[in-house]
Design a protein around this motif. Structure first.
Motif, mmCIF file in Angstrom:
data_model
loop_
_atom_site.group_PDB
_atom_site.id
_atom_site.type_symbol
_atom_site.label_atom_id
_atom_site.label_comp_id
_atom_site.label_asym_id
_atom_site.label_seq_id
_atom_site.Cartn_x
_atom_site.Cartn_y
_atom_site.Cartn_z
ATOM 1 N N UNK A 125 -15.503 20.331 -26.460
ATOM 2 C CA UNK A 125 -14.473 19.743 -27.328
ATOM 3 C C UNK A 125 -14.238 18.261 -27.016
ATOM 4 N N UNK A 126 -14.085 17.860 -25.742
ATOM 5 C CA UNK A 126 -13.944 16.415 -25.483
ATOM 6 C C UNK A 126 -15.181 15.623 -25.904
ATOM 7 N N UNK A 127 -16.337 16.210 -25.770
ATOM 8 C CA UNK A 127 -17.597 15.594 -26.201
ATOM 9 C C UNK A 127 -17.544 15.347 -27.710
ATOM 10 N N UNK A 128 -17.119 16.346 -28.464
ATOM 11 C CA UNK A 128 -17.007 16.194 -29.915
ATOM 12 C C UNK A 128 -16.029 15.071 -30.258
ATOM 13 N N UNK A 129 -14.900 15.035 -29.565
ATOM 14 C CA UNK A 129 -13.898 13.997 -29.829
ATOM 15 C C UNK A 129 -14.464 12.602 -29.534
ATOM 16 N N UNK A 130 -15.176 12.469 -28.418
ATOM 17 C CA UNK A 130 -15.753 11.170 -28.065
ATOM 18 C C UNK A 130 -16.832 10.760 -29.072
ATOM 19 N N UNK A 131 -17.612 11.714 -29.536
ATOM 20 C CA UNK A 131 -18.667 11.402 -30.508
ATOM 21 C C UNK A 131 -18.056 10.998 -31.857
ATOM 22 N N UNK A 132 -16.917 11.569 -32.215
ATOM 23 C CA UNK A 132 -16.225 11.117 -33.426
ATOM 24 C C UNK A 132 -15.841 9.646 -33.266
ATOM 25 N N UNK A 133 -15.281 9.294 -32.115
ATOM 26 C CA UNK A 133 -14.934 7.902 -31.848
ATOM 27 C C UNK A 133 -16.185 7.019 -31.855
ATOM 28 N N UNK A 134 -17.245 7.477 -31.205
ATOM 29 C CA UNK A 134 -18.490 6.707 -31.138
ATOM 30 C C UNK A 134 -19.099 6.525 -32.526
ATOM 31 N N UNK A 135 -19.024 7.550 -33.361
ATOM 32 C CA UNK A 135 -19.546 7.440 -34.726
ATOM 33 C C UNK A 135 -18.734 6.426 -35.524
ATOM 34 N N UNK A 136 -17.423 6.469 -35.376
ATOM 35 C CA UNK A 136 -16.572 5.497 -36.077
ATOM 36 C C UNK A 136 -16.868 4.082 -35.583
ATOM 37 N N UNK A 137 -17.076 3.931 -34.293
ATOM 38 C CA UNK A 137 -17.405 2.626 -33.729
ATOM 39 C C UNK A 137 -18.773 2.157 -34.217
ATOM 40 N N UNK A 138 -19.749 3.056 -34.211
ATOM 41 C CA UNK A 138 -21.086 2.741 -34.721
ATOM 42 C C UNK A 138 -20.983 2.233 -36.160
ATOM 43 N N UNK A 139 -20.256 2.959 -36.985
ATOM 44 C CA UNK A 139 -20.115 2.590 -38.404
ATOM 45 C C UNK A 139 -19.410 1.248 -38.548
ATOM 46 N N UNK A 140 -18.351 1.027 -37.779
ATOM 47 C CA UNK A 140 -17.598 -0.222 -37.871
ATOM 48 C C UNK A 140 -18.446 -1.413 -37.423
ATOM 49 N N UNK A 141 -19.177 -1.268 -36.332
ATOM 50 C CA UNK A 141 -20.029 -2.351 -35.840
ATOM 51 C C UNK A 141 -21.142 -2.627 -36.853
ATOM 52 N N UNK A 142 -21.714 -1.589 -37.405
ATOM 53 C CA UNK A 142 -22.757 -1.742 -38.433
ATOM 54 C C UNK A 142 -22.208 -2.515 -39.629
ATOM 55 N N UNK A 143 -21.019 -2.116 -40.089
ATOM 56 C CA UNK A 143 -20.399 -2.762 -41.250
ATOM 57 C C UNK A 143 -20.069 -4.231 -40.961
ATOM 58 N N UNK A 144 -19.623 -4.516 -39.751
ATOM 59 C CA UNK A 144 -19.241 -5.881 -39.384
ATOM 60 C C UNK A 144 -20.437 -6.788 -39.099
ATOM 61 N N UNK A 145 -21.616 -6.194 -38.941
ATOM 62 C CA UNK A 145 -22.807 -6.958 -38.535
ATOM 63 C C UNK A 145 -24.021 -6.580 -39.351
ATOM 64 N N UNK A 146 -23.912 -6.554 -40.645
ATOM 65 C CA UNK A 146 -25.006 -6.122 -41.522
ATOM 66 C C UNK A 146 -26.321 -6.844 -41.227
ATOM 67 N N UNK A 147 -26.268 -8.121 -40.909
ATOM 68 C CA UNK A 147 -27.497 -8.884 -40.672
ATOM 69 C C UNK A 147 -28.142 -8.595 -39.337
ATOM 70 N N UNK A 148 -27.437 -7.943 -38.422
ATOM 71 C CA UNK A 148 -27.980 -7.662 -37.094
ATOM 72 C C UNK A 148 -28.703 -6.327 -37.036
ATOM 73 N N UNK A 149 -28.807 -5.629 -38.171
ATOM 74 C CA UNK A 149 -29.400 -4.300 -38.218
ATOM 75 C C UNK A 149 -30.910 -4.396 -38.439
ATOM 76 N N UNK A 150 -31.626 -4.715 -37.378
ATOM 77 C CA UNK A 150 -33.087 -4.797 -37.458
ATOM 78 C C UNK A 150 -33.668 -4.545 -36.089
ATOM 79 N N UNK A 151 -34.905 -4.123 -36.070
ATOM 80 C CA UNK A 151 -35.552 -3.871 -34.778
ATOM 81 C C UNK A 151 -35.745 -5.200 -34.063
ATOM 82 N N UNK A 152 -35.787 -5.183 -32.709
ATOM 83 C CA UNK A 152 -35.903 -6.414 -31.941
ATOM 84 C C UNK A 152 -37.181 -7.197 -32.248
ATOM 85 N N UNK A 153 -38.197 -6.529 -32.766
ATOM 86 C CA UNK A 153 -39.443 -7.227 -33.065
ATOM 87 C C UNK A 153 -39.389 -7.991 -34.382
ATOM 88 N N UNK A 154 -38.348 -7.716 -35.198
ATOM 89 C CA UNK A 154 -38.223 -8.415 -36.498
ATOM 90 C C UNK A 154 -37.588 -9.763 -36.317
#
Length: 154
Positions: A125-154
C-alpha cells in the motif's frame, strides 16, 4: 533459499536507481514546487524495496509460483524500466506510460496477494501511494519540459 533469490531480485531492481541517476539533465528540468527533496528519494525507496521483498517472500512462502508472484515479478520489471526510461533515455513520455502500468501491476498484486497474505498486500500500500506521487511528478515534469523529452543521443 527463496528469501535470498527474492532479495537479489529486489537488489538488482534497486540498483537501477544507481545506474541511471538524475544527473545534470534532471537538475536542469523545471519541476513543480511540490517535488519532494532529493534526499527523500533514497530513504523512501530503501523502505519500499524492503517492503517489496518481504511481501514477495510472504506470498512465495504461502503459494510459491503463481499469479501473485507473476504480478510481483512484472512490477519489478516495470519498476526497473522506469529509471532507465526517465533518467537513462530521457523519455518522460515512455516513463509515464511505464509508471502507469507499474501502478496497475501494484494494484493488481495487492488485490491478488490479499487473499494469500493480507500482510503481503498491506506492505504494498505505501508503495502504491508513492508510485501515485511519482506518476504525478513524472507527468508534471514532462508537461513542464516538453522540449527535454528526447533520448540523450538526440
Amino acid at each position: 533459499m527463496s528469501a535470498i533469490i527474492i532479495a537479489l531480485l529486489v537488489l538488482a531492481v534497486a540498483s537501477t536507481g544507481a545506474m541511471f541517476k538524475p544527473g545534470e539533465w534532471y537538475r536542469g528540468l523545471v519541476r513543480p514546487p511540490w517535488t519532494p527533496p532529493d534526499r527523500a528519494f533514497p530513504v523512501v525507496w530503501t523502505i519500499l524495496y524492503i517492503a517489496i521483498g518481504v511481501s514477495g517472500w510472504l506470498v512465495w512462502q504461502d503459494q510459491g509460483a503463481g499469479f501473485a508472484m507473476a504480478l510481483w515479478l512484472i512490477q519489478l520489471v516495470l519498476n526497473a524500466a522506469w529509471s532507465w526510461l526517465f533518467f537513462g533515455r530521457h523519455r518522460m513520455d515512455l516513463a509515464f506510460a511505464d509508471i502507469c502500468l507499474l501502478l496497475l501491476a501494484i494494484v493488481a498484486y495487492i488485490a491478488v496477494a490479499g487473499s494469500i497474505s493480507p500482510l503481503a498486500a498491506l506492505l504494498f500500500v505505501p508503495y502504491a501511494a508513492w508510485v501515485v506521487l511519482a506518476a504525478a511528478l513524472n507527468r508534471a515534469v514532462w508537461r513542464l519540459n516538453k522540449d527535454a523529452n528526447a533520448s540523450p543521443s538526440n
